[in-house]
Design an enzyme around this catalytic site. Structure first.
Site, mmCIF file in Angstrom:
data_model
loop_
_atom_site.group_PDB
_atom_site.id
_atom_site.type_symbol
_atom_site.label_atom_id
_atom_site.label_comp_id
_atom_site.label_asym_id
_atom_site.label_seq_id
_atom_site.Cartn_x
_atom_site.Cartn_y
_atom_site.Cartn_z
ATOM 1 N N ILE A 105 -4.621 -14.605 54.351
ATOM 2 C CA ILE A 105 -4.298 -13.012 53.922
ATOM 3 C C ILE A 105 -4.412 -12.332 54.717
ATOM 4 O O ILE A 105 -3.652 -10.777 54.554
ATOM 5 C CB ILE A 105 -5.463 -13.288 52.623
ATOM 6 N N GLU A 163 -8.086 -13.225 44.970
ATOM 7 C CA GLU A 163 -8.924 -13.313 44.617
ATOM 8 C C GLU A 163 -9.418 -15.143 45.806
ATOM 9 O O GLU A 163 -8.918 -15.780 46.518
ATOM 10 C CB GLU A 163 -9.178 -14.564 43.365
ATOM 11 N N GLY A 303 -3.867 -19.034 47.023
ATOM 12 C CA GLY A 303 -4.288 -18.157 46.772
ATOM 13 C C GLY A 303 -4.664 -16.980 47.831
ATOM 14 O O GLY A 303 -3.523 -17.049 48.076
ATOM 15 N N GLU A 304 -6.219 -15.848 46.968
ATOM 16 C CA GLU A 304 -5.996 -14.679 48.777
ATOM 17 C C GLU A 304 -5.237 -14.048 48.621
ATOM 18 O O GLU A 304 -5.467 -12.943 48.721
ATOM 19 C CB GLU A 304 -5.916 -15.157 50.136
ATOM 20 N N GLY A 305 -3.693 -14.288 47.771
ATOM 21 C CA GLY A 305 -3.043 -12.799 47.238
ATOM 22 C C GLY A 305 -1.439 -13.448 48.592
ATOM 23 O O GLY A 305 -0.583 -12.477 48.516
#
Length: 336
Positions: A105, A163, A303-305
């Site tokens: 990210i 997240e 995830g992580e955006g």
């Protein structure tokens, strides 16, 4: 800006009276789109995206200069039930990796010119195991919502919420099932890559949580079955609406948090688009429930955006074409 609510009732009231897009800006953007040097509809969804973005930014000829990526991290008590392929300690380790610029990210945020912020939410105090009691007390839940709200920079012109939290696909599956209906098996996926036995165990844990916390109240579903990072994402998405900041939604976990808002108010996600379709099995079902068509489909499940940040490029392209292209009159080109 500090969150303008200190109770769940006040948070509900905000969602039912949230700002709407600027109709004059939309009309102006539509008129401009019809005059650009291209055949009508030739840029497909990019045209709709640019007009949508213009409406929320209040100008028919917008620009994207200050995107913000906010990653929230939380730990989950339900990890005691062995629902993940990784131990909870990884959450803390990954937050350190974010802070040192070493995660995916970080690279994606830099590539698309986005400011990135990380908020770790009480990692030393995991939420309670939702198979035994509510994941959060009301005070803990409100604090997480406020953290999300306060994390949003009012000067940002685009928001992505990401997240990190070992066990959070379990919580997201439970929240989605409770809010949108359906059994545990239809919402529970492999997350970080659990094997068949792990998936069966995870599905049973979600079913236990649904049986213990049956509720028709979306906020109660998030409080009892979710995690601090899910609550913070919901708070941040709501704050973006307050500031008329468009949002690109990330994957399954982000969309489960967003679904809570959608159930609280019909138009609560009108300022949001879906960045991508993730490889988590129930994400498509979740997007369909939200009425969102993903911009990308790359098989991501990090995830992580990460998927939403990749979609910043698509939205930037849409807005650049809309605002930067010449009209037929400006270019001296005949429009037929």
């Amino acid at each position: 800006m500090q969150a303008p609510f200190s109770t769940l009732a006040a948070f509900r009231d905000f969602l039912t009276d949230a700002p709407k897009p600027d109709s004059a800006a939309i009309a102006g953007a539509e008129e401009r789109n019809g005059q650009l040097t291209k055949p009508p509809g030739a840029l497909g969804r990019l045209e709709d995206l640019a007009i949508w973005y213009a409406g929320w930014r209040g100008t028919p000829q917008p620009d994207i200069k200050a995107p913000q990526v906010v990653v929230f991290a939380g730990n989950h008590g339900v990890c005691a039930k062995a629902v993940s392929a990784f131990p909870p300690e990884v959450t803390v380790q990954m937050v350190a990796n974010f802070d040192h610029g070493g995660a995916a990210i970080n690279q994606l945020s830099k590539a698309f010119g986005a400011r990135m912020d990380v908020h770790a939410l009480s990692l030393d105090v995991p939420t309670a195991d939702f198979t035994e009691q509510p994941a959060m007390t009301e005070d803990e839940f409100i604090a997480a919502l406020q953290t999300g709200w306060n994390a949003v920079d009012p000067a940002a012109d685009l928001l992505v919420t990401g997240e990190m939290g070992i066990g959070n696909t379990t919580s997201a599956a439970a929240v989605a099932a409770c809010v949108l209906g359906g059994d545990a098996a239809s919402w529970t996926g492999r997350g970080t890559g659990v094997d068949d036995a792990g998936l069966a165990r995870k599905t049973d844990v979600v079913a236990q949580g649904l049986a213990l916390h049956a509720t028709d109240d979306p906020l109660e579903a998030l409080r009892c079955l979710g995690g601090r990072e899910l609550a913070a994402m919901a708070g941040a998405i709501a704050a973006a609406r307050h500031h008329s900041i468009p949002v690109i939604l990330d994957g399954f976990i982000c969309c489960a948090a967003a679904a809570v808002l959608a159930k609280l108010a019909d138009a609560a996600l009108d300022h949001c688009v879906a960045g991508h379709l993730s490889a988590e099995g129930a994400h498509r079902k979740l997007l369909e429930a939200l009425g969102k068509e993903p911009l990308l489909d790359l098989g991501l499940r990090l995830g992580e955006g990460s998927g939403a940040v990749l979609a910043i490029g698509v939205l930037k392209g849409a807005v650049a074409c809309h605002s930067g292209m010449a009209t037929f009159a400006e270019a001296g080109v005949s429009d037929g």
